[in-house]
Design a protein around this motif. Sequence first.
Motif, mmCIF file in Angstrom:
data_model
loop_
_atom_site.group_PDB
_atom_site.id
_atom_site.type_symbol
_atom_site.label_atom_id
_atom_site.label_comp_id
_atom_site.label_asym_id
_atom_site.label_seq_id
_atom_site.Cartn_x
_atom_site.Cartn_y
_atom_site.Cartn_z
ATOM 1 N N PHE A 22 0.836 -1.208 0.000
ATOM 2 C CA PHE A 22 0.000 0.000 0.000
ATOM 3 C C PHE A 22 0.870 1.256 0.000
ATOM 4 O O PHE A 22 0.640 2.187 -0.785
ATOM 5 C CB PHE A 22 -0.914 -0.010 1.227
ATOM 6 N N PHE A 72 2.532 3.719 13.748
ATOM 7 C CA PHE A 72 2.466 3.876 12.292
ATOM 8 C C PHE A 72 3.836 4.169 11.674
ATOM 9 O O PHE A 72 3.914 4.512 10.503
ATOM 10 C CB PHE A 72 1.469 4.999 11.938
ATOM 11 N N PHE A 131 7.998 8.116 8.605
ATOM 12 C CA PHE A 131 7.944 9.541 8.955
ATOM 13 C C PHE A 131 9.282 10.217 8.673
ATOM 14 O O PHE A 131 9.336 11.383 8.326
ATOM 15 C CB PHE A 131 7.552 9.722 10.418
ATOM 16 N N THR A 167 -9.284 16.055 8.222
ATOM 17 C CA THR A 167 -9.233 15.473 6.877
ATOM 18 C C THR A 167 -10.493 14.669 6.576
ATOM 19 O O THR A 167 -11.118 14.826 5.519
ATOM 20 C CB THR A 167 -7.997 14.553 6.746
ATOM 21 N N LEU A 220 -3.372 13.610 5.519
ATOM 22 C CA LEU A 220 -4.122 12.894 4.480
ATOM 23 C C LEU A 220 -3.627 11.448 4.378
ATOM 24 O O LEU A 220 -4.430 10.502 4.369
ATOM 25 C CB LEU A 220 -3.952 13.594 3.135
ATOM 26 N N PHE A 221 -2.311 11.283 4.302
ATOM 27 C CA PHE A 221 -1.794 9.927 4.190
ATOM 28 C C PHE A 221 -2.081 9.130 5.463
ATOM 29 O O PHE A 221 -2.352 7.926 5.408
ATOM 30 C CB PHE A 221 -0.291 9.951 3.890
ATOM 31 N N ALA A 222 -2.037 9.811 6.613
ATOM 32 C CA ALA A 222 -2.375 9.128 7.864
ATOM 33 C C ALA A 222 -3.811 8.608 7.807
ATOM 34 O O ALA A 222 -4.107 7.476 8.208
ATOM 35 C CB ALA A 222 -2.210 10.090 9.041
ATOM 36 N N MET A 223 -4.712 9.437 7.262
ATOM 37 C CA MET A 223 -6.121 9.017 7.127
ATOM 38 C C MET A 223 -6.229 7.825 6.179
ATOM 39 O O MET A 223 -6.966 6.864 6.442
ATOM 40 C CB MET A 223 -6.943 10.192 6.579
ATOM 41 N N GLU A 224 -5.502 7.896 5.071
ATOM 42 C CA GLU A 224 -5.533 6.786 4.114
ATOM 43 C C GLU A 224 -5.001 5.502 4.749
ATOM 44 O O GLU A 224 -5.537 4.415 4.524
ATOM 45 C CB GLU A 224 -4.715 7.152 2.869
ATOM 46 N N PHE A 241 -7.050 2.154 5.171
ATOM 47 C CA PHE A 241 -6.539 0.927 4.545
ATOM 48 C C PHE A 241 -6.438 -0.201 5.566
ATOM 49 O O PHE A 241 -6.872 -1.330 5.311
ATOM 50 C CB PHE A 241 -5.165 1.208 3.920
ATOM 51 N N ALA A 254 -9.622 3.701 0.974
ATOM 52 C CA ALA A 254 -8.890 4.955 1.136
ATOM 53 C C ALA A 254 -8.949 5.821 -0.122
ATOM 54 O O ALA A 254 -8.849 7.049 -0.043
ATOM 55 C CB ALA A 254 -7.434 4.659 1.491
ATOM 56 N N MET A 303 -6.400 13.981 11.222
ATOM 57 C CA MET A 303 -7.342 13.087 10.533
ATOM 58 C C MET A 303 -8.783 13.477 10.783
ATOM 59 O O MET A 303 -9.653 13.233 9.957
ATOM 60 C CB MET A 303 -7.110 11.643 10.983
ATOM 61 N N ALA A 317 2.671 1.668 -3.286
ATOM 62 C CA ALA A 317 1.766 2.083 -4.365
ATOM 63 C C ALA A 317 1.508 3.579 -4.307
ATOM 64 O O ALA A 317 1.348 4.237 -5.340
ATOM 65 C CB ALA A 317 0.445 1.318 -4.255
ATOM 66 N N ARG A 318 1.488 4.119 -3.086
ATOM 67 C CA ARG A 318 1.261 5.563 -2.943
ATOM 68 C C ARG A 318 2.543 6.347 -3.276
ATOM 69 O O ARG A 318 2.466 7.471 -3.766
ATOM 70 C CB ARG A 318 0.821 5.896 -1.519
ATOM 71 N N TYR A 319 3.678 5.750 -2.942
ATOM 72 C CA TYR A 319 4.963 6.444 -3.146
ATOM 73 C C TYR A 319 5.936 5.537 -3.879
ATOM 74 O O TYR A 319 6.908 5.038 -3.298
ATOM 75 C CB TYR A 319 5.540 6.886 -1.790
ATOM 76 N N PRO A 320 5.682 5.289 -5.160
ATOM 77 C CA PRO A 320 6.507 4.325 -5.894
ATOM 78 C C PRO A 320 7.966 4.732 -5.995
ATOM 79 O O PRO A 320 8.837 3.878 -6.210
ATOM 80 C CB PRO A 320 5.850 4.282 -7.280
ATOM 81 N N GLN A 321 8.257 6.004 -5.816
ATOM 82 C CA GLN A 321 9.645 6.448 -5.939
ATOM 83 C C GLN A 321 10.452 6.188 -4.671
ATOM 84 O O GLN A 321 11.679 6.263 -4.693
ATOM 85 C CB GLN A 321 9.700 7.943 -6.307
#
Lengths: 82, 382
Positions: A12, A64, A29, B235, A37-41, A45, B310, B232, A15-19
């Motif tokens: 996951f 996390f 972190f 968000t 936003l990424f924390a929410m995702e 997930f 998500a 969050m 996929a969000r940060y392929p680089q």
Amino acid sequence: MSGNAKEQILDFVRARYPQAEIDETQDIFALGFVNSLFAMELVMFIEKTFEVTIPNDELKIDNFRSANTMAELVDRLSPARV
Amino acid sequence: MTTLAETAPGALQVTDRKSARAFVDTHIVPYADAYDRQGRVPEELLERMTAAGLWAPFLPRETGGGGMDLVTLGEVHEEVGRGCSSVRSLLTVHTMVSWAVQRWGSPAQREQWVPALGRGDVLAAFCLSEPGAGSDASGIATNVVEKNGGWVLNGVKKWITNGQRADLFLVFARTATSIGAFLVPRDSPGVEVTPIEDMLGTRASMIAEISFRDVALGPDALLGPSGFTAGMVLTGTLDLGRYSVATGSVGIIQAALEACAAYASRRTVGGSLLKDLPLIQAKLSDMVTDARAARLLVAEAGRLKDAGEASTIMATWVAKYFASTAAARHASEAVQIHGANGCGHDYPVARLYRDAKVMEIIEGSNEIQRITIASQAEREII
């Protein structure tokens, strides 16, 4: 579950940060791209994929930081396995 | 617990798009222009919405809610937005706060607030924007400090939808370490509400400026997690707000289409009905196409929310950006089709035009939406 959970979490994040080059111990972190936003995702997930609900008192940064710590969180929140 | 059927036996219950459409056509559409001129939604309609179960039907059944899925909620908000964007705005902010308390609240907070929010006994407002900070939430200056085991809140919030009427405010404020969300009852000492009148659009949404001067709050006022995940709450709540605004924007397009179809079917120019003129047909066909496309984008965002995916956050940005820009474009064309009639009070399109502009600004300006969409695309694709 942990091994499988780690891989799914890593997939996951990658996929969000392929680089980014990320392994299971790496502090995401420290890479500098985690925001609210990424924390929410991440929370969505984990809750969706592993069918758990993360209580407010588990929403701590240390849970996390890496795929390892997130997988440990999933283990703690999952129903006991026989 | 008192049910809606008990408080208003025989009242129309809104459970889906069809019942929402019937409610809106009966209780909102005939009066929306009057609300716009009066600058407020009358208490009678708020009570009818309570009786119809409109305020927060997505809340779980065990809390007294209707357990409505978010795709259906989006369809209901679209119908309300078709009737009146001001009324839909009241639903939007109430939905945001109700969801936030249900999602992030402690058991005690949920017990105290969720049933009352679900019934509409308590109406809520979302307090983020300030005189110096709108879409840039990191710029907020309202602050809280810990004191005597509780909190003391100071600052000013501006452009607060339903601020004139709401009973409960969800206030975002700067803490010592991050930004936190605080539940503040309207009757707390030190809270002062100043109506903001004569806005460009959503004129009946009872917007206010709210000042907090040394407002003492208990330790249970903080909603949700603290620390790095505190953002969050903001968000997630804004995501649901954007979803509602996107649905409302689809409603504006549909309202523009219906108004224009009716007008073009009876208005003649040079012996021809407007509907038979190719340039008018082109405008109407674009409205039909964009209404369908926007509705599909909204439905996708709603489906992803229901599935807990998500990717709903990105889908909601796209839906809100597309639907609001389409609404502004077609509301403008609706005025154009109506000619001088469209600039007066005899037709609803001037209100739609003014309301649509607001949709491009609220819950994150479209400039911010485009930045975030591009940023997400960059990290996923490029």
